[in-house]
Design an enzyme around this catalytic site. Sequence first.
Site, short mmCIF file in Angstrom:
data_model
loop_
_atom_site.label_atom_id
_atom_site.label_comp_id
_atom_site.label_asym_id
_atom_site.label_seq_id
_atom_site.Cartn_x
_atom_site.Cartn_y
_atom_site.Cartn_z
N ASP A 94 -4.71 -2.82 6.40
CA ASP A 94 -5.00 -1.53 5.77
C ASP A 94 -4.30 -0.43 6.55
O ASP A 94 -4.35 -0.41 7.79
CB ASP A 94 -6.51 -1.24 5.76
CG ASP A 94 -7.20 -1.77 4.51
OD1 ASP A 94 -6.49 -2.20 3.58
OD2 ASP A 94 -8.44 -1.78 4.47
N GLU A 107 0.82 -1.21 0.00
CA GLU A 107 0.00 0.00 0.00
C GLU A 107 0.86 1.26 0.00
O GLU A 107 0.62 2.20 -0.76
CB GLU A 107 -0.92 0.02 1.23
CG GLU A 107 -2.15 -0.84 1.11
CD GLU A 107 -3.12 -0.59 2.26
OE1 GLU A 107 -3.21 0.57 2.73
OE2 GLU A 107 -3.77 -1.55 2.70
N ASP A 159 -5.92 -9.96 1.79
CA ASP A 159 -5.62 -8.58 2.18
C ASP A 159 -6.14 -8.33 3.60
O ASP A 159 -7.28 -7.91 3.80
CB ASP A 159 -6.27 -7.60 1.20
CG ASP A 159 -5.82 -6.16 1.45
OD1 ASP A 159 -5.03 -5.94 2.39
OD2 ASP A 159 -6.26 -5.26 0.71
N SER A 197 4.98 -20.14 -0.98
CA SER A 197 4.91 -21.59 -0.72
C SER A 197 4.28 -22.27 -1.92
O SER A 197 3.67 -21.62 -2.79
CB SER A 197 4.08 -21.93 0.52
OG SER A 197 4.58 -21.29 1.67
#
Length: 821
Positions: free
Chosen positions: A338, A195, A335, A263
């Site tokens: 933030d 971000e 996600d 991974s």
Amino acid sequence: MTMLFKWLMRLTSGLIVIALLVLLAVYYLASRSLPEYSKDLSVTGLSAPVEIVRDHANVPHIFGQSDADVFFALGYAHAQDRLWQMVTLRRTVQGRLSEVFGPRTLTIDKTMRRLDLYTLAQKSVSAQDARSRMALDAYANGVNARLDEINRDALGRGAPEMFLFNMPVAPWQPADSVAMIKLMALQLSGHMDTEVLRARVSLLLDNADRLSDLLPDAPGSGVAALPRYASLFDTALPKFAATTPLPESPLSPFHRRDFAGASNGWAAAASRSAAGGTLIANDPHLNFSAPGTWYLARLQLSQGGVIGATIPGIPAILTGRSGDLGWGITASYLDDQDVFIEKLNPDNPEEYLTPDGYKPFVTRKSIIEVADAKPLTLTLRWTENGPVLPGTMFDLGTITPKDHVATLSWTALSPQDSSISAAIGLMYAHSTQQAIETGALMIAPSLNLTLADHDQIALKTLGAMPRRTARHQSKGRLPSPGWIAENRWQGRHSYAANPEFVNPIGGIVGNTNNKIVDRPFPLHISYDWGDTQRIQRWQRLMQSRQVHTRDSFIETQLDTVSPAARTLLPLIGADLWFTGQAAPEGTAERQRQRALALLANWNGEMNEHLPEPLIYAAWVRALQDRLIRDDLGPLADSFNHVEPLFIERVFRDVNGAAKWCDVIQSAPTETCTDMARFALDDALLWIGERYGSALESLRWGDAHQAAHDHPILGEVPVLKSFVNIRQSTSGGDQTLMRGVSSGTGDTPFQNVHGAGFRGVYDFADPDSSVFITATGQSGHFLSSHYDDLGELWRRGEYIPMSLDENLARAAAVGITRLSPR
């Protein structure tokens, strides 16, 4: 003269004797902490005798009459082999490294105190189910039994590092194990970094298409236009603010987005297996270190035997199998972070703006003790969105307007985090369905769980998924104003919303950190994924066979073909192959022709013994830097790994992306062919300075050495030769046998991040299953088990993963019998 010579000889001899005595004393003290594996010991905390049988690879097979006793013995075994690692990680998450290592770790401690993960872990102990509380308590008692033994019998303080650093060791607590899971979540999280980076690039580039070239949303996403970051605020933002690099200490748990976890994991149904049983493979990728992250163990629980990989400090097999179920983990890239920008009250900087007006920060003082320096007092501040992080951390100062502060919302900041109960519960599941149900307890880190029982295969995304509104200004892709209600999290989605795939029609399920669903925001999972390349090679290898075997799964784990190389080379070399006239020997043109001739016959295999991988890697690295350096300036240093999608977009001129090839500060108009040629010359010059001009004699493995370095002693002269493990390796950033390069410094291709554990489990013949780790079981550098598995790992070999008790006993290197005192 003769007398002087005699005295010099006596002095020299005396110094040699003294040096030998010192070395012998050091060796004696260090060797006192070497574990003794064959012994009988009475301890406090057991209800009945328990045995720890160490097989030929020093894998402990633990047999007890109750599960509590088995977890007790696991704690004891972890502390036997990895005590220094455990207490160092505990100090890391507590923000107490500076008490031992002084000011050099102060930045790490300050950041960890602000995140307050250890306090949240202490609060989360009460959120665990009864079975997990039992395991946590018993495990802590086992660790403490080893600490008591060390103190009682003067066993060299438990680890040789303890003699070099004054590190008092407090008793282990259940909260310490909960904190280890939170630390793992930190190491696997990269969305905050992405971000901030996207915001910084947005401030520099006027064209939104150019931003999407460099930091694209995952292919296939139907997304709203990304707003200009500056348009979200009414305050001017600097374009070229000074950067604040992450701590350089090898003890730092903070990693850039390129190292935020990766991974591979996949499974095949019985219908796609040659032997008629399900198959599953897993190789989680983390930063390399010595000792490594993973520790192999077998536990004989009431529900049956469980075997696989643990992390010292956590009483659970995190990837492994039982008699009925196999499971593997990969980073999901959900996600779950933030960044919010909070506006301060101009009349009272101790307040911040919320949708309901100004509110005071929640504050608390925290004192950091620093060795050989004065204590430091921090004021920790929290908002409704999360902890306040100063601009001196994570480059936040470069995107934070004046009179504002940055905060972080993150699922791991939960004080009711039941994730460790999910990890422990998986060991008791007997089917994919039971495992999926248990996964509901996972909060953070978010993982893709690959599963196989005797009849079914499945993949389920674990971890809390934040609930965002459809009106979120940036859809979570940029730091957003925290005082706007539409930007804030509205709780979290139900576990049922997490992606789930059970018994797919094709009979194979897998994940290489690629995008797994194409759902619109806010159920999109993520706009940023960890892989767009490895998945192509994996799909081809899976589809190339009607049925698979354990060996075909091993071949896939060890595959070193780079799909990125196969895609990019025909594009960037399109106008260079076999063009131009013959050039004299010793000229740059002749060297370029030799390099192109080698690459023209190369199949993209990143083999350690070949020269082509080094030429290719150096070429595309130099090319990307030439493409972005004039547009981004110093910010180009943040892109120190090749972004294949970016170079492909540029050379295919997607939405005008070929504009990157023109150097904006120069008068001529450079073409992409020009840039490819310039970059190849740059690469060959760099190679010549470091490895010589004989291109045919180059070895990729010389540049791509796996660096398993001791985080404390790895830079100490002389000692580093004993504690660091270096291995010539194949693979690369985009191969299935992934070995991510450092990207910086004099060794930009050094292999620093990859599969520290590999396992393949075959339910047609479970005891033919295999696994391996990258170093060895012991954390003691004088132990023969410090690096004995490393050479097998480097060569792509494995050791048996058997639950047969007789096999373990037949090849035992020692049996420890613990009995109640």
